[in-house]
Each structure stands twice: as structure tokens, then as C-alpha cells.
Design a protein around this motif. Structure first.
Motif, mmCIF file in Angstrom:
data_model
loop_
_atom_site.group_PDB
_atom_site.id
_atom_site.type_symbol
_atom_site.label_atom_id
_atom_site.label_comp_id
_atom_site.label_asym_id
_atom_site.label_seq_id
_atom_site.Cartn_x
_atom_site.Cartn_y
_atom_site.Cartn_z
ATOM 1 N N SER A 143 1.572 4.242 0.983
ATOM 2 C CA SER A 143 1.450 3.989 2.426
ATOM 3 C C SER A 143 2.316 4.912 3.268
ATOM 4 N N GLU A 168 0.975 7.810 6.323
ATOM 5 C CA GLU A 168 1.136 7.520 7.744
ATOM 6 C C GLU A 168 1.088 8.767 8.625
ATOM 7 N N HIS A 183 -0.330 -4.458 5.766
ATOM 8 C CA HIS A 183 -0.489 -3.136 6.386
ATOM 9 C C HIS A 183 -0.433 -2.022 5.333
ATOM 10 N N THR A 228 -2.200 2.898 6.593
ATOM 11 C CA THR A 228 -1.642 3.294 7.888
ATOM 12 C C THR A 228 -2.379 4.496 8.461
ATOM 13 N N GLN A 252 -5.085 -2.390 10.168
ATOM 14 C CA GLN A 252 -4.961 -1.197 10.998
ATOM 15 C C GLN A 252 -6.181 -0.283 10.912
#
Length: 469
Positions: free
Chosen positions: A191, A195, A216, A219, A243
Motif C-alpha cells: 500500500s 500511494e 484502506h 491507495t 478509496q
């Protein structure tokens, strides 16, 4: 020795240029084109990269050879736009090896022996769009190694040995659209590394070792397609995909999930086959009003579907609920609330019957019931005419009876002739062949059971032979 050879070759090329003639050498087995400068030397046994090609080359394909190193051999080819070095024996890519290839758009290094990339290995490739490093033995991708490729749009890293990525691995890749990380050793979704990928559209994490999807987990807000196929995922947090508001395709095939995780309302394709789900409840798909295709097949523990399981999927056009061995019955009118359903695959379940009232027949174009345990009684009276009809747009492959014994193996379409005259005062009455009473196989009595009689000849002589008196 190497330096002397390079200098000698460069002198030959330079001499040719000085007299206004480009000396283009084409090795044996290669195909060269000087009109659109390109050279293809696939599988010709090269163990050294030739340097006497036309220096204006734009495409160079050296796949399936025996090259172990690039060295400085490409220094002469500043106009290259596409370079294919896949299926060779490359074990490293030295710093600055491609520094002169400032116009390079595609670099294919798949199926080599690369274990890592040295810092600066991609120096100079500021216009690179596609980088294929799949099918190597890469155990790491050092942070910063991709910083020299700011316009990269496709990065293929499948079939390597990656198990983690540094936080800043993808920093600066503001144009990356496709990332393939399938067939690696990831136990968690990377993750933090992801991002930085603000415009990523497609992420492939199939065939890794991921066990859970935390809160989450993803991302990448622009993601449209996500594949998590063939992992070991047995838990997904309720906000794992929260998201991903642009997500349209989600593949969760072949995992260990016991319930359908909450997916974004934007979803159009959901593949949830080969999971450990036992039931599908009324709320499992409630927010998927845009879903057009759903696959819930090959779930060995699936036993029950709630009558309103699909009631919110009003855009559904293709539905697969097949190869679920414990699924014995479907609720009445289960599919009737799907106004756009065109294809329904119910193959190889353990269904014994299916009522016409369960189906949106006016919109259906394809219905497949093969491989079930259909009991051919009056509850299926609607099906034989449909199977035999030639003036309908609905395609229904023929199905066989599994019961009663007298009709086992019989194709229903062959029993259509007498169906219009059949009267059924109870749906469980069997449609049986009209044998002479004393010759009914397995029966000694001379009385016929209460049933609708259809002749064996009408229903197909091979399946139910007629006994001659």
C-alpha cells in the motif's frame, strides 16, 4: 580488447558517413529494413550485440538469443525507439548502458536472468513508455531506480521473486497507468509504495501470497481494474476498497473468502468464483446497481441464495452461478427482478428443478442448465418447448433428465411433441414413457402409476428403448 574492437567498428561507420554512405551491416539470419530503419534478429544464436547495424535504427529486436550483457554496445544507436532483448541470458543491466537511448519508448527485458537493477541502469530513458521486466529472478527493485523514467505508463514485473517494495519505489511515476505484479511473493498489498501512483488504472496482484486486505488497502484513487486472483485471502476489511471510487473490474477468483466484501458502487464486473462462501444474502450486493457481469461459480460450499440476493443488481446482463455442487434449489423469482439479464449460466449445480417464473424470459438470450440433476416432472413442463423452438432468439443448450429412473439420460427436447396435451394437476407428477404395463422395466405390476404419458419413441429411442410385445 573490447575497447579496441569498439573503436575499430566506430571508425568503419564514421568513414562511411564521411563519404555520404551509411554502411548498414545485417548479420546472417537477420532481417533489416533501411526505409524504416529496423533490424530483427530473433533466435539466430547471437552471443554478442552487433554494432554495425544502420546507426539510424529505430527498432531493434534481438529476442531469443544468447546475449549475456549489453555493455556499451548501444552507444551508436541514438535513434532507437523500440528495443527487444527478451529471452536472452542477461544477468545485469549496467549503469549507463542505455544512456544514449533518449528516444527509447519500449524496452523489453522479459525472460532473462536479472535479479535486480543497478542504480542508474535506466539513466537517460526519460521518454520510456513501456518497461517489461517480467519472467526474471528479481528479488528487489531498489528505491529510485525508476526515477529516470518519469513518463513510464506500463510497468510489467510479473513472474519474479519480489516480496516487498520500498516506500518510494514508484515516486515520480506520475504517468504510470498499468502495473503488473502477478506471480511474485507478496504477502501483503504494498500500500505505501502504491500511494504515489495517482493515475494508475490497472493493478495486477494475482497469484501472490496475500492473506488479508486491511483497512484502506488500496491507495490508488484512479484505479479502474484490480486483479487479486489466486491468493490466500480469507479476510477483507469493510473499507478495503473504499478509496477506489472509479473501480469497474474486480477479480477475486480463487481465494478463501467466506463472504463478498463490500465493493465500490462503480463496479461493473465482479468475479468471485472459487471462494468459500456458503450463502449470498440480501445485503451482499446491495450497492452494486451498475454491475453488468457477475461470476459466482465453483464455490464448493455455496448452498443458498437469498430470494432478493440480486434484487439491487438492476443493470446485470451476464450472470454465472455454475459448478456449485451443494446448490440444490433456487428461490422462486430469484432472477425475475433483473430487467436486463441476457445470459444466465446455471451449469453443473445440483438443481432438481427450475420454475419459469424465476426467469426474466423476455430479455434472456442464453440459458444454460446442463449438468444439473433435473427431475423431469410437471414443474419442468415449460422447458421442452423452449428447447425445441426454432423461432426464438433464446439459445438454450439441450439438457438431460437425471430422474426418475425411466427418463434418466433422456434429452428433454425430444419430449416436446406431446407436451401441449399434457395436463398436470400436481407439479411433482413424473413424465414417463408409455410402456406396455407388463413390460415396464423393473415393474411386475400391470397397473400404471399416476403420471403424464409420453411415448418412448417421441422422447428418443436411444435413451428409453421401446419393448416390443
Amino acid at each position: 580488447m573490447w575497447a579496441r574492437r569498439v573503436v575499430r567498428a566506430w571508425c568503419v561507420v564514421w568513414a562511411g558517413l564521411c563519404v555520404g554512405v551509411v554502411l548498414a551491416f545485417c548479420p546472417s539470419g537477420c532481417k533489416c529494413n533501411n526505409h524504416f530503419p529496423s533490424a530483427t534478429c530473433v533466435g539466430v544464436g547471437l552471443n554478442v550485440l552487433p554494432i554495425l547495424f544502420n546507426p539510424g535504427l529505430r527498432r531493434l529486436n534481438l529476442a531469443h538469443n544468447l546475449l549475456t550483457s549489453v555493455g556499451q554496445s548501444l552507444v551508436f544507436f541514438e535513434n532507437l525507439e523500440e528495443l527487444d532483448l527478451s529471452n536472452n541470458l542477461l544477468h545485469s543491466l549496467d549503469t549507463g548502458s542505455l544512456e544514449n537511448q533518449k528516444r527509447l519508448r519500449e524496452l523489453r527485458l522479459a525472460h532473462n536472468n536479472l535479479t535486480s537493477l543497478s542504480p542508474g541502469a535506466l539513466l537517460g530513458l526519460q521518454h520510456l513508455r513501456l518497461l517489461d521486466l517480467s519472467h526474471n529472478g528479481m528479488v528487489e527493485l531498489p528505491a529510485g531506480v525508476l526515477v529516470d523514467t518519469p513518463h513510464l505508463t506500463v510497468l510489467l514485473l510479473a513472474h519474479n521473486k519480489l516480496h516487498a517494495l520500498p516506500h518510494h519505489t514508484f515516486r515520480g511515476l506520475h504517468s504510470l497507468l498499468v502495473l503488473d505484479l502477478c506471480n511474485n511473493y507478496f504477502r501483503d498489498v504494498p500500500s505505501l509504495s502504491l500511494e504515489h501512483l495517482h493515475v494508475l488504472k490497472s493493478l495486477q496482484l494475482c497469484r501472490n501470497r496475500i492473506t488479508r486486505l486491511g483497512s484502506h488497502a488500496f491507495t490508488t484513487p484512479a484505479l479502474v481494474s484490480l486483479s487479486l486472483e489466486t491468493n490466500n485471502i480469507d479476510f477483507a476489511a469493510s473499507d478495503a476498497f473504499s478509496q477506489l471510487q472509479e473501480l469497474k473490474q474486480l477479480n477475486l477468483n480463487d481465494n478463501l473468502l467466506r463472504e463478498i466484501p463490500r465493493a465500490p458502487a462503480s463496479l461493473q464486473l465482479l468475479i468471485f468464483s472459487k471462494n468459500n462462501i456458503t450463502t449470498i444474502g440480501v445485503q451482499d450486493l446491495e450497492n452494486l446497481g451498475r454491475l453488468s457481469k457477475l461470476d459466482i461459480s465453483r464455490c464448493p460450499h455455496l448452498r443458498e441464495l437469498h430470494p432478493d440476493a440480486f434484487s439491487h443488481c438492476v443493470s446485470l446482463e451476464h450472470l454465472l452461478v455454475s459448478h456449485n455442487p451443494l446448490l440444490r434449489q433456487l428461490p422462486d423469482k430469484l432472477f425475475a427482478s433483473l430487467p436486463r439479464l441476457a445470459s444466465l449460466d446455471l451449469r453443473a449445480n445440483s438443481l432438481e428443478t427450475l420454475r419459469a417464473s424465476s426467469l426474466p424470459l423476455p430479455t434472456l438470450k442464453h440459458l444454460d442448465l446442463r449438468g444439473n440433476r433435473l427431475v423431469c416432472n410437471c414443474s419442468l413442463r415449460w422447458l421442452p418447448p423452449l428447447l425445441a423452438a426454432s423461432n426464438t432468439s433464446l439459445v438454450v443448450p439441450d439438457v438431460q433428465c437425471a430422474a426418475p429412473d425411466k427418463l434418466r439420460g433422456l434429452f428433454l427436447s425430444r419430449c416436446v411433441a406431446l407436451v401441449p396435451s399434457v395436463t398436470c394437476d400436481h407439479p411433482s407428477k413424473n413424465i414417463v414413457p408409455n410402456y406396455p404395463p407388463k413390460y415396464q422395466p423393473g415393474l411386475e405390476t400391470t397397473t400404471m402409476p399416476t403420471a403424464v404419458h409420453i411415448s418412448a419413441k417421441e422422447c428418443g429411442e436411444k435413451e428409453v428403448p421401446v419393448v416390443e410385445v
